[in-house]
Design a protein around this motif. Structure first.
Motif, PDB file in Angstrom:
ATOM      1  N   GLN A  53       0.843  -1.187   0.000  1.00  0.00           N
ATOM      2  CA  GLN A  53       0.000   0.000   0.000  1.00  0.00           C
ATOM      3  C   GLN A  53       0.882   1.242   0.000  1.00  0.00           C
ATOM      4  O   GLN A  53       1.917   1.280   0.680  1.00  0.00           O
ATOM      5  CB  GLN A  53      -0.906   0.019   1.239  1.00  0.00           C
ATOM      6  CG  GLN A  53      -2.008  -1.007   1.210  1.00  0.00           C
ATOM      7  CD  GLN A  53      -3.011  -0.718   0.109  1.00  0.00           C
ATOM      8  OE1 GLN A  53      -3.317   0.424  -0.210  1.00  0.00           O
ATOM      9  NE2 GLN A  53      -3.523  -1.779  -0.503  1.00  0.00           N
ATOM     10  N   PRO A  54       0.499   2.263  -0.769  1.00  0.00           N
ATOM     11  CA  PRO A  54       1.278   3.499  -0.738  1.00  0.00           C
ATOM     12  C   PRO A  54       1.120   4.195   0.617  1.00  0.00           C
ATOM     13  O   PRO A  54       0.064   4.100   1.249  1.00  0.00           O
ATOM     14  CB  PRO A  54       0.658   4.337  -1.855  1.00  0.00           C
ATOM     15  CG  PRO A  54      -0.720   3.789  -2.027  1.00  0.00           C
ATOM     16  CD  PRO A  54      -0.651   2.336  -1.665  1.00  0.00           C
ATOM     17  N   ASP A  55       2.185   4.842   1.054  1.00  0.00           N
ATOM     18  CA  ASP A  55       2.090   5.673   2.249  1.00  0.00           C
ATOM     19  C   ASP A  55       1.148   6.832   1.957  1.00  0.00           C
ATOM     20  O   ASP A  55       0.888   7.161   0.803  1.00  0.00           O
ATOM     21  CB  ASP A  55       3.467   6.213   2.646  1.00  0.00           C
ATOM     22  CG  ASP A  55       4.402   5.136   3.179  1.00  0.00           C
ATOM     23  OD1 ASP A  55       3.928   4.030   3.508  1.00  0.00           O
ATOM     24  OD2 ASP A  55       5.610   5.404   3.254  1.00  0.00           O
ATOM     25  N   VAL A  56       0.652   7.456   3.010  1.00  0.00           N
ATOM     26  CA  VAL A  56      -0.243   8.609   2.861  1.00  0.00           C
ATOM     27  C   VAL A  56       0.357   9.801   3.600  1.00  0.00           C
ATOM     28  O   VAL A  56       0.818   9.676   4.736  1.00  0.00           O
ATOM     29  CB  VAL A  56      -1.658   8.311   3.407  1.00  0.00           C
ATOM     30  CG1 VAL A  56      -2.545   9.552   3.331  1.00  0.00           C
ATOM     31  CG2 VAL A  56      -2.296   7.166   2.624  1.00  0.00           C
ATOM     32  N   ILE A  57       0.355  10.933   2.931  1.00  0.00           N
ATOM     33  CA  ILE A  57       0.808  12.199   3.515  1.00  0.00           C
ATOM     34  C   ILE A  57      -0.407  13.112   3.563  1.00  0.00           C
ATOM     35  O   ILE A  57      -1.024  13.372   2.534  1.00  0.00           O
ATOM     36  CB  ILE A  57       1.905  12.851   2.649  1.00  0.00           C
ATOM     37  CG1 ILE A  57       3.069  11.888   2.431  1.00  0.00           C
ATOM     38  CG2 ILE A  57       2.373  14.160   3.275  1.00  0.00           C
ATOM     39  CD1 ILE A  57       3.945  12.263   1.246  1.00  0.00           C
ATOM     40  N   VAL A  58      -0.757  13.578   4.756  1.00  0.00           N
ATOM     41  CA  VAL A  58      -1.903  14.475   4.916  1.00  0.00           C
ATOM     42  C   VAL A  58      -1.378  15.852   5.309  1.00  0.00           C
ATOM     43  O   VAL A  58      -0.762  16.006   6.361  1.00  0.00           O
ATOM     44  CB  VAL A  58      -2.892  13.964   5.994  1.00  0.00           C
ATOM     45  CG1 VAL A  58      -4.065  14.927   6.133  1.00  0.00           C
ATOM     46  CG2 VAL A  58      -3.376  12.553   5.670  1.00  0.00           C
TER      47      VAL A  58
END
Length: 191
Positions: free
Chosen positions: A75-80
């Protein structure tokens, strides 16, 4: 940060024919059809990280996972981007534990994506505009649904503050494909 030293950035846009991402009341689920959404899952799986904003998290509560047909290896990492710590601790982006979710307390998108090779931006108009204005967008993948939302709908990209046409980012269309009733257009930045 030079283009060679930074990640390759794809801006994913999903709009009506008139470039709107939602109605004035924020309703946006779903503008594009299932074929477009399936392609977006494939695209997510091909990126190391997905960048979004707290506005998208609050409005849509997306998982931001890659769920392509046949599955994916990681899964791709998530940057918020969240400069005011408004992301709820029970937001859907935290449900997938086999990846990193980073809340970024500043507005520097370039700094937020610096550790990744490829990043896909799936966010609202302001983050799209900030990335575009900073010269970070290398590619646009634009999914257009065959509907018109009108001028009171929310725009896909916020104001760039341009004063001349010469200052506008320029892209070359590199592909166009039908995705069910939708159209996907691919663009590469040339200036």
């Amino acid at each position: 940060m030079s283009a060679a030293a930074r990640p390759r950035v794809t801006l994913k846009l999903a709009t009506s024919l008139d470039g709107r991402i939602a109605l004035a009341n924020g309703a946006s689920k779903w503008i594009t059809g299932p074929e477009s959404r399936a392609e977006v899952h494939r695209m997510r799986a091909a990126h190391a990280a997905i960048l979004t904003g707290v506005g998208t998290v609050l409005a849509d509560n997306p998982q931001m996972t890659a769920r392509p047909e046949g599955g994916c290896e990681r899964q791709p990492d998530v940057i918020v981007m969240d400069s005011h710590d408004r992301t709820p601790s029970d937001a859907a982006v935290f449900a997938e534990t086999a990846r990193s979710v980073t809340l970024v307390p500043h507005r520097d998108i370039g700094r937020a994506i610096a550790d990744y090779e490829t990043v896909m931006i799936e966010a609202g108009a302001q983050i799209a505009a900030s990335a575009m204005a900073a010269g970070l967008v290398d590619r646009i993948e634009w999914f257009r649904a065959p509907m018109v939302l009108g001028g009171d709908g929310l725009p896909v990209i916020a104001a760039l503050g341009l004063e001349t046409l010469d200052a506008a980012p320029i892209f070359k269309r590199t592909g166009i494909r039908e995705r069910g009733a939708d159209v996907q257009e691919s663009y590469e930045r040339i200036r």
